[in-house]
Design an enzyme around this catalytic site. Structure first.
Site, PDB file in Angstrom:
ATOM      1  N   ASP A 148      40.536  13.160 -64.676  1.00  0.00           N
ATOM      2  CA  ASP A 148      40.608  12.989 -63.235  1.00  0.00           C
ATOM      3  C   ASP A 148      41.880  14.072 -63.191  1.00  0.00           C
ATOM      4  O   ASP A 148      41.290  14.912 -63.734  1.00  0.00           O
ATOM      5  CB  ASP A 148      41.196  11.599 -62.263  1.00  0.00           C
ATOM      6  CG  ASP A 148      40.254  12.129 -60.868  1.00  0.00           C
ATOM      7  OD1 ASP A 148      40.121  13.393 -60.422  1.00  0.00           O
ATOM      8  OD2 ASP A 148      39.412  11.207 -60.689  1.00  0.00           O
ATOM      9  N   HIS A 221      41.662  15.264 -55.486  1.00  0.00           N
ATOM     10  CA  HIS A 221      40.828  14.084 -55.785  1.00  0.00           C
ATOM     11  C   HIS A 221      41.213  13.071 -57.116  1.00  0.00           C
ATOM     12  O   HIS A 221      40.789  11.632 -56.809  1.00  0.00           O
ATOM     13  CB  HIS A 221      39.881  15.001 -56.532  1.00  0.00           C
ATOM     14  CG  HIS A 221      38.376  14.382 -57.186  1.00  0.00           C
ATOM     15  ND1 HIS A 221      38.236  13.588 -58.748  1.00  0.00           N
ATOM     16  CD2 HIS A 221      36.933  14.050 -56.867  1.00  0.00           C
ATOM     17  CE1 HIS A 221      36.609  13.218 -58.622  1.00  0.00           C
ATOM     18  NE2 HIS A 221      36.375  13.143 -57.126  1.00  0.00           N
ATOM     19  N   SER A 551      31.898   9.414 -56.561  1.00  0.00           N
ATOM     20  CA  SER A 551      33.214  10.235 -56.876  1.00  0.00           C
ATOM     21  C   SER A 551      34.305   8.168 -56.456  1.00  0.00           C
ATOM     22  O   SER A 551      35.587   8.369 -56.794  1.00  0.00           O
ATOM     23  CB  SER A 551      34.193  10.710 -57.070  1.00  0.00           C
ATOM     24  OG  SER A 551      33.948  11.460 -57.621  1.00  0.00           O
TER      25      SER A 551
END
Ligand code: NAG
Ligand code: NAG
Ligand code: NAG
Ligand code: NAG
Ligand code: NAG
Ligand code: NAG
Ligand code: NAG
Ligand code: NAG
Ligand code: NAG
Ligand code: NAG
Length: 775
Positions: A148, A221, A551
């Site tokens: 990520d 994220h 996600s």
């Protein structure tokens, strides 16, 4: 131009000559500069063909490279666990000649993947099992590796209080770099690495004012996904007071290993493979990949190939299904050896009322950061009617006329640019509020964003009604009334409109997505380097943020897989996925089927897969559909892969038996993707058979089958229809699907097959499609 760069470097005379020749060749193509330019390629090598005289693969790889180019081509990476091979910069010409070299299986171009963004423990019933997983030695021995954007290590979600020593299996490291040292790791965040050679080679040098050249997360994220999978419990988590409560990952005692591969929204395959190579060597137990790109065949898809190697080592690979829904066949990450996770809503909402001057009231969602004071009615205007530029209806940058929007609430259409950008466009033109109206594709699904001005997102229906008011009112006015957080929303979950849909674009016989998990408006930890909108202008800083996308659903599945792995350390990744799928639920408590936000009708397996994940039931599935690495290779044989194509996936020789009948329908998958050939009136029926084998992982007992189908023109028989198991026993069965002429007009059908012993229900979704015309 490229040659000049090369000539700057000192070469042996002999090399020089070679370049001269190469330059001549290039001269003929001088117009086609593209053909001269180097780009990244990933070279898959057949290690079985490595000359024994070379004692290390990296020497062999260099000699392979030398055979096609005398330049000092940089190796970006050499790989040994995820694939056998290397990545390097080549001209298309060099790439072509490399393909024909002995020992070279594949020369694949670089691919860019994107992170897939657009009160979960309670909602999933995980509260109930927290007693089953105290800070025990089992769960805390599980390591989840995240591919990520990195991690914000100071987040309380990575507090290691109460955790025992780092598992002895762990072989990874905590790398230092910009604003990150080994001291940032602890007994929760046990490892952190970063990979960007491939990114810099393809995209250009990292912008160090925006990004950290280290595992530190500039974007948020990665921090969000890591804390969703395995964050420690943090009391009083919230975003501007919204969604307040205890934030906890799915496996709050599992360890976190960070592999940063995404930089400013781009994650390139060469870096991704290097990260998987490391994660496999580091001994992670689960790999969570909330990123994706367009689905391509398995032997061309580096992420799938790396996942195959991980699977062989017993590592569960869990991937996001993609955010390209509700478009048909939009799934990503569809290899049968990975878990493909779609997204749904949870039972929480952030209501706001859009009150119109005519007294009408429409409910939407909103996050108010506390700085927005209640307003009285102000004029309301449609953005498309305040245009100074194309795209005003979408509120694209600089499209609004400040004269017309000043002091007003502006109605913008969803689509084209990002939702949060619309807010800033309205604000900078002098608007005092925004109503964001869904398009028909978005349906009634509402994403909660922490806009930089008072805003309300409304569904397609309300959107139409508000526009009607705008068209007819003399002096349209509106105000926004914020309602805070509401929980217990029903029905929930609803399949998210954005969640990518089947059928599986690569192998329609393998029904994907596998299941859904929470992905809409999910609260989890965030970076302190960016505001909650990720807009550069947003200087607010938050500990937790609400984000939306597959996600977010992917790390839910990764964390739950870790719980299963800790309970059953010897289960294969396939058995773990089977437990997650066959115990997933497909209806609400009132018995009605889960809905789909895109259609407002019952979801089909192309949206919901086997259903919504049910962590408690998944810990006791009764029976599982297991698979070995060789089963997947038999599947590739059924797809008529050549020996080389199989070797590129398997990293070893595997010979399909010329006398054996292989069938895609025999892959022991926990779902049924039934594909009929077109039926002619002259033939009575077409038949498709699927073979499956169940393994009893519960107590001895007898299971009976039941099948439901929503189309009458297909008959299903299961043989045998009763199976009695001893402990650990395996039993096989055959399902025969017979379709009569004519197929239904939609050429589509769905159903479900369930084995039950009265206690455990082992459910599989069924999809039925007809292949288009004869090939
Ligand atoms: C590289 O140089 C050597 C020595 O001159 C030559 O034999 C070889 O053919 C060259 N390789 C290529 C790919 O041109
Ligand atoms: C295992 O449990 C014991 C006793 O609760 C504890 O002292 C130890 O630290 C735990 N080990 C791990 C790795 O969590
Ligand atoms: C990173 O480190 C530099 C140098 O120590 C410091 O100036 C900067 O504020 C740090 N940035 C963050 C986001 O912590
Ligand atoms: C790097 O990012 C900063 C901040 O966004 C920006 O001002 C600058 O132009 C960027 N530099 C390059 C070379 O793109
Ligand atoms: C967004 O709108 C602009 C202006 O109308 C248009 O040029 C552009 O093609 C649109 N982009 C997309 C992705 O629809
Ligand atoms: C939207 O409006 C239509 C027509 O008025 C209605 O049938 C439908 O149920 C509404 N959908 C929702 C989700 O409110
Ligand atoms: C936009 O302006 C035109 C012309 O004044 C008007 O007819 C139309 O109803 C307006 N549309 C909306 C959605 O406000
Ligand atoms: C593989 O080849 C066989 C024999 O040519 C053919 O019948 C079958 O349809 C092919 N399978 C696939 C998946 O293409
Ligand atoms: C179709 O049905 C007819 C009559 O029952 C039978 O004679 C024939 O063999 C069948 N054809 C096929 C292809 O099954
Ligand atoms: C399905 O079953 C019905 C009832 O037994 C039978 O009449 C029909 O022929 C069957 N259809 C096919 C395609 O086997």
């Amino acid at each position: 131009m490229v040659s000049m760069v090369r000539f700057k470097k000192p070469f042996l005379a002999i090399t020089f000559v070679f370049f001269f020749i190469l330059s001549d060749v290039s001269l003929a193509r001088i117009e086609n500069t593209k053909d001269n330019q180097k780009s990244t390629y990933i070279v898959h090598a057949a290690k079985s063909q490595m000359p024994t005289i070379l004692n290390h693969h990296s020497i062999w790889y260099r000699s392979i490279l030398k055979s096609i180019s005398n330049s000092t081509t940089e190796m970006l990476y050499t790989y040994d666990n995820a694939i056998h091979g290397f990545s390097t910069r080549l001209t298309p010409e060099e790439a072509r000649s490399l393909k024909s070299q002995i020992g070279v299986l594949k020369v694949l171009p670089e691919k860019i993947y994107k992170p897939l963004t657009t009160r979960t423990p309670q909602f999933l019933g995980l509260e109930k099992i927290s007693n089953m997983f105290p800070v025990s030695n089992v769960t805390s021995d599980i390591i989840i590796g995240l591919l990520d954007t990195g991690v914000w290590p100071e987040s309380k979600s990575f507090d290691d209080t109460g955790l025992g020593p780092i598992p002895t299996s762990w072989k990874g490291t905590c790398e230092s770099g910009d604003n990150f040292t080994a001291a940032n790791c602890n007994k929760k965040l046990i490892g952190a690495r970063f990979f960007l050679k491939g990114y810099e080679a393809s995209v250009g040098p990292l912008n160090a004012t925006k990004q950290f050249r280290s595992p530190r997360d500039a974007d948020g994220h990665g921090t969000h996904t890591a804390s969703t999978a395995a964050g420690s419990a943090v009391k009083g988590a919230n975003l501007f007071g919204y969604a307040s409560g205890t934030s906890r990952g799915m496996a709050p005692h599992a360890r976190v290993a960070i592999y940063k591969v995404c930089w400013e929204d781009n994650c390139v395959a060469s870096d991704l493979l290097a990260a998987m190579d490391a994660a496999i060597a580091d001994n992670v137990n689960v790999i969570s990949a909330s990123l994706g790109g367009e689905a391509i065949d398995y032997d061309e898809e580096n992420l799938a190939i790396g996942a195959f190697a991980a699977m062989e080592k017993g590592i569960v690979v869990s991937c996001a299904a993609g955010n390209s829904g509700p478009t048909k066949s939009s799934l990503q990450n569809v290899a049968p050896w990975v878990i493909t996770v779609g997204a749904g809503s949870i039972d929480r909402d952030f209501p706001v009322y859009v009150k119109l001057g005519n007294g009408e009231n429409y409910q939407g969602v909103s996050i108010n950061d506390g700085s927005f004071t209640p307003r009285t009615f102000v004029p309301l205007i449609y953005a498309g009617n305040a245009s100074v530029k194309e795209g005003a209806e979408f509120c694209v940058k600089d499209s609004l006329d400040p004269e017309k929007v000043k002091g007003k609430i502006v109605f913008c259409d969803r689509g084209n640019n990002s939702r949060v950008e619309k807010g800033i466009v309205v604000k900078s033109a002098g608007g005092v509020g925004m109503v964001l109206g869904n398009s028909e594709t978005n349906g009634e699904e509402l994403v909660a964003d922490a806009h930089l001005l008072p805003a309300a997102a409304v569904g397609f229906n309300s959107s139409k009604a508000i526009k009607m008011y705008l068209q007819h009112a003399q002096n349209p006015t509106a105000t926004l009334v914020f309602q805070g957080t509401k929980v217990g929303i029903e029905p929930s979950p609803i399949v998210s409109a954005f969640s990518s849909r089947g059928p599986n674009p690569i192998t329609p016989d393998i029904l994907k997505p596998d299941f859904i998990a929470p992905g809409l408006n999910i609260l989890a930890a965030f970076t302190k380097n960016a505001g909650p909108t990720n807009l550069e202008i947003d200087d607010r800083r938050v500990d937790f943020n609400l984000i939306t996308g597959t996600s977010m659903s992917c790390p839910h599945a990764s964390g739950i897989a870790a719980l299963i792995k800790s309970t059953y350390p010897n289960w294969s990744p396939a058995a773990i996925r089977s437990a997650l799928m066959t115990t997933a639920y497909t209806s609400y408590n009132n018995g009605k089927k889960l809905l789909d936000s895109a259609t407002n009708a019952p979801a089909t397996p192309f949206g919901v897969g086997a259903g919504h994940v049910n962590p408690i039931a998944a810990l006791n599935p009764g029976l599982v559909y297991d698979l070995t690495a060789d089963d997947y290779l038999n599947f590739l044989c059924a797809l008529n892969y050549t020996a080389d194509r199989i070797e590129a996936v398997a990293r070893r020789k595997f010979t399909c038996d010329a006398h054996k009948h292989y069938s895609v329908t025999d892959l022991n998958y926990p779902s049924f993707g039934v594909v009929f050939k077109p039926i002619a009136r002259s033939s009575n029926a077409t038949i498709v058979k699927h073979e499956r084998t169940l393994t009893n992982v519960g107590v001895a007992g007898t299971y009976k089958v039941s099948v439901t189908l929503d189309i009458p023109s297909v008959n299903v028989t299961v043989e045998p229809n009763v199976l009695s198991f001893n402990k650990n026993e395996k039993k096989s069965y055959t399902v025969t699907f017979a379709a009569s002429y004519p197929p239904p007009p939609t050429q589509l059908g769905f159903g479900r097959l369930e084995w039950s012993n009265g206690k455990n229900i082992v459910g599989s979704p069924i999809s039925i499609t007809w292949e288009l015309g004869p090939k």
